[in-house]
Scaffold this motif. Structure first.
Motif, short mmCIF file in Angstrom:
data_model
loop_
_atom_site.label_atom_id
_atom_site.label_comp_id
_atom_site.label_asym_id
_atom_site.label_seq_id
_atom_site.Cartn_x
_atom_site.Cartn_y
_atom_site.Cartn_z
N SER A 23 -33.85 109.33 23.66
CA SER A 23 -32.86 108.86 24.62
C SER A 23 -33.15 109.29 26.05
N GLY A 24 -34.21 110.08 26.25
CA GLY A 24 -34.51 110.56 27.60
C GLY A 24 -33.49 111.54 28.12
N VAL A 25 -32.81 112.25 27.22
CA VAL A 25 -31.74 113.17 27.59
C VAL A 25 -32.19 114.60 27.36
N ALA A 26 -32.09 115.43 28.37
CA ALA A 26 -32.35 116.86 28.23
C ALA A 26 -31.06 117.54 27.80
N ALA A 27 -31.16 118.43 26.81
CA ALA A 27 -29.97 119.09 26.27
C ALA A 27 -29.33 120.02 27.28
N GLY A 28 -30.08 120.47 28.28
CA GLY A 28 -29.54 121.37 29.29
C GLY A 28 -30.50 121.46 30.46
N SER A 29 -30.09 122.20 31.47
CA SER A 29 -30.94 122.37 32.65
C SER A 29 -31.63 123.73 32.64
N ARG A 30 -31.12 124.66 31.84
CA ARG A 30 -31.71 125.99 31.73
C ARG A 30 -31.71 126.35 30.24
N VAL A 31 -32.89 126.30 29.64
CA VAL A 31 -33.01 126.31 28.18
C VAL A 31 -33.87 127.48 27.71
N ALA A 32 -33.46 128.08 26.60
CA ALA A 32 -34.28 129.07 25.90
C ALA A 32 -34.64 128.50 24.53
#
Length: 358
Positions: A23-32
């Motif tokens: 979907s071209g969606v990032a789950a977050g902007s700051r990820v671990a």
């Protein structure tokens, strides 16, 4: 499971990748990211290339573990070349990869806001004094893959142990299971990548053709090369499982309040109590605590419950008569069979009117 893994914003690494690629969606902007295995690398590389700040890739194993298995690594140069490409992407985006480190807890109220990261001892227990808190808005975790055996177990196919701690279907050199006429290929024989699955499928097809003939099909160089490729790729999968195991002391991260079965909200404390009362395996734990009786039927919690209770290493899923849960509403919403709906009406004066309409 780990404390806080049921918070919104905590996903599997595969789910995070599916959102990004599908979907071209990032789950977050700051990820671990945390867990073990090479799969963390393409997920981190994909997120970083999308502009996401990947604050850490916490790998529970150490790259030195591969030195104990040089043969499979050298015989599959495409694998380490692929890994080198991901590593170059992470270096370019300055993504830190922390070996022998794990995400041991997630924190937040309405959703995840931070994680606790700790260095691990060789057995996987957190080293005292190494824990630190990192702010994030999404977390991806991946501890390997479990094959889906829901169709093979009810059919009676024998299982065998694999190097990654899962039970897999037992097959011969031609991908035949112990059930006559039943063949298996791909993840059910052990998760090892798309190329291995395709080659095993080709071997299975060759066996189907050979078994359908009155006389055996003579071996040829192409079939020999195919078996060689399968053996080479399977050896790499075994080496990867041995180099990236789930740490034996991972359960030391759990508090008694940590939810293990999310469907039925069964905690680690309840499972430990049931084990102390004599429950020998995850099936007995299921009867005593309802762990695994929810919507997913143990697909998420089954391996963890097994590791918390069982004496033997490999996890064998319980037999399920229903391979995939489907609601009655979903069945009711299915379109009618177009062949049935398009059947022409029977004429009133037809001699066939006494017969049942198809």
């Amino acid at each position: 499971p780990f404390p806080g893994w049921d918070l919104p914003g905590v996903l599997t690494a595969g789910g995070m990748q599916a959102l990004l690629k599908g979907s071209g969606v990032a789950a977050g902007s700051r990820v671990a990211l945390g867990g073990t295995g090479p799969f963390l690398l393409p997920v981190a590389a994909g997120l970083a290339a999308r502009g996401v700040e990947v604050v850490a890739v916490c790998e529970a194993a150490h790259p030195r573990a591969w030195l104990r298995h040089p043969g499979p690594l050298l015989s599959n140069p495409d694998k380490w070349a692929e890994g080198a490409g991901y590593a170059a992407t992470l270096v370019r985006h300055r993504v830190p990869v922390r070996p022998r480190t794990a995400i041991v807890a997630a924190e937040g109220d309405e959703r995840v806001t931070s994680v606790r990261i700790a260095s691990l001892a060789p057995d996987g227990s957190p080293r005292p004094g190494t824990e630190r808190r990192v702010e994030v808005d999404a977390v991806g975790v991946g501890w390997g893959f479990a094959p889906q055996l829901d169709l093979l177990v009810p059919l009676g196919a024998s299982l065998t142990d694999s190097a990654d701690g899962n039970a897999v279907v037992a097959v011969d050199r031609g991908q035949r299971t112990t059930v006559p006429g039943l063949y298996a290929a791909g993840e059910t024989c052990g998760v090892g990548g798309a190329a291995l699955a395709v080659n095993e499928g080709r071997l299975a097809a060759a066996s189907v053709l050979a078994d359908a003939r009155a006389t055996p099909v003579p071996a040829n160089r192409r079939l020999t090369a195919l078996r060689s490729a399968v053996n080479r790729q399977r050896s790499f999968a075994r080496a990867m499982a041995l180099a990236h195991p789930v740490p034996p002391a991972w359960s030391s991260w759990l508090t008694d309040e940590t939810v293990v079965c999310r469907c039925e909200e069964v905690t680690a404390g309840a499972i430990r109590t049931a084990r102390a009362d004599g429950a020998p395996d995850h099936r007995q734990i299921k009867q005593l605590t309802r762990a695994g009786m929810g919507w997913c039927q143990g697909r998420m919690c089954g391996p963890a419950v097994h590791c918390l209770t069982a004496r033997r290493r490999a996890y064998e899923p319980a037999e399920r008569l229903v391979a995939t849960p489907v609601t009655l509403g979903a069945l009711a919403d299915l379109d009618e069979d177009p062949q049935v709906s398009a059947a022409p009406p029977v004429p009133a004066d037809s001699s066939e009117t006494d017969k049942e309409c198809p």
